[in-house]
Design a protein around this motif. Structure first.
Motif, mmCIF file in Angstrom:
data_model
loop_
_atom_site.group_PDB
_atom_site.id
_atom_site.type_symbol
_atom_site.label_atom_id
_atom_site.label_comp_id
_atom_site.label_asym_id
_atom_site.label_seq_id
_atom_site.Cartn_x
_atom_site.Cartn_y
_atom_site.Cartn_z
ATOM 1 N N ASN A 24 0.824 -1.208 0.000
ATOM 2 C CA ASN A 24 0.000 0.000 0.000
ATOM 3 C C ASN A 24 0.857 1.257 0.000
ATOM 4 O OD1 ASN A 24 -2.356 -1.494 0.014
ATOM 5 N ND2 ASN A 24 -2.567 -1.436 2.224
ATOM 6 N N GLY A 25 1.931 1.252 0.774
ATOM 7 C CA GLY A 25 2.841 2.400 0.799
ATOM 8 C C GLY A 25 3.496 2.622 -0.552
ATOM 9 N N TYR A 26 3.914 1.547 -1.185
ATOM 10 C CA TYR A 26 4.531 1.641 -2.501
ATOM 11 C C TYR A 26 3.557 2.205 -3.529
ATOM 12 C CZ TYR A 26 6.764 0.208 -6.848
ATOM 13 O OH TYR A 26 7.318 0.218 -8.101
ATOM 14 N N GLU A 27 2.326 1.668 -3.531
ATOM 15 C CA GLU A 27 1.320 2.147 -4.485
ATOM 16 C C GLU A 27 0.992 3.616 -4.253
ATOM 17 O OE1 GLU A 27 -1.821 -0.669 -3.775
ATOM 18 O OE2 GLU A 27 -1.132 -1.987 -5.395
ATOM 19 N N GLU A 28 0.899 4.030 -2.999
ATOM 20 C CA GLU A 28 0.594 5.426 -2.693
ATOM 21 C C GLU A 28 1.732 6.339 -3.145
ATOM 22 O OE1 GLU A 28 -1.457 8.672 -1.775
ATOM 23 O OE2 GLU A 28 -2.260 6.636 -1.799
#
Length: 103
Positions: A24-28
């Motif tokens: 999720n952090g990477y996608e954000e």
């Protein structure tokens, strides 16, 4: 490399939680980078991103005309949307219908 076969169920679930957070952090981060790149490209051409996409800030609101008025005080109106005002509820409890209150 992590030996998944020797991890307990709790360790596996903790690992899954950590992986989900990382994804999720990477996608954000990638989403923010892409948005910044698009905004910069629009700015280079003399536009804002909202001008190009037709997007508007905030919520669109349109004025809805009143459909009902209090017969005792015509300044009190209601559009028919949302919670009924007390004066509408009182009128209905006293045997009137919404048609009786229509403007």
């Amino acid at each position: 490399m992590i030996d998944l076969e020797n991890l307990s169920l709790k360790e596996l679930r903790d690992l899954r939680t950590q992986v989900d957070r990382s994804i999720n952090g990477y996608e954000e981060r990638k989403r923010r980078e892409a948005l910044a790149a698009v905004e910069e490209a629009a700015k280079e051409h003399g536009f804002s991103l909202n001008e190009l996409t037709g997007g508007k800030k905030g919520r669109r609101s349109s004025k809805v005309s009143a459909k009902y008025a209090n017969p005792n005080d015509p300044t009190q109106t209601w559009t028919g949307r949302g919670r009924r005002p007390l004066w509408v509820q009182d009128a209905l409890n006293n045997g009137k219908s919404l048609e009786d209150l229509a403007i």
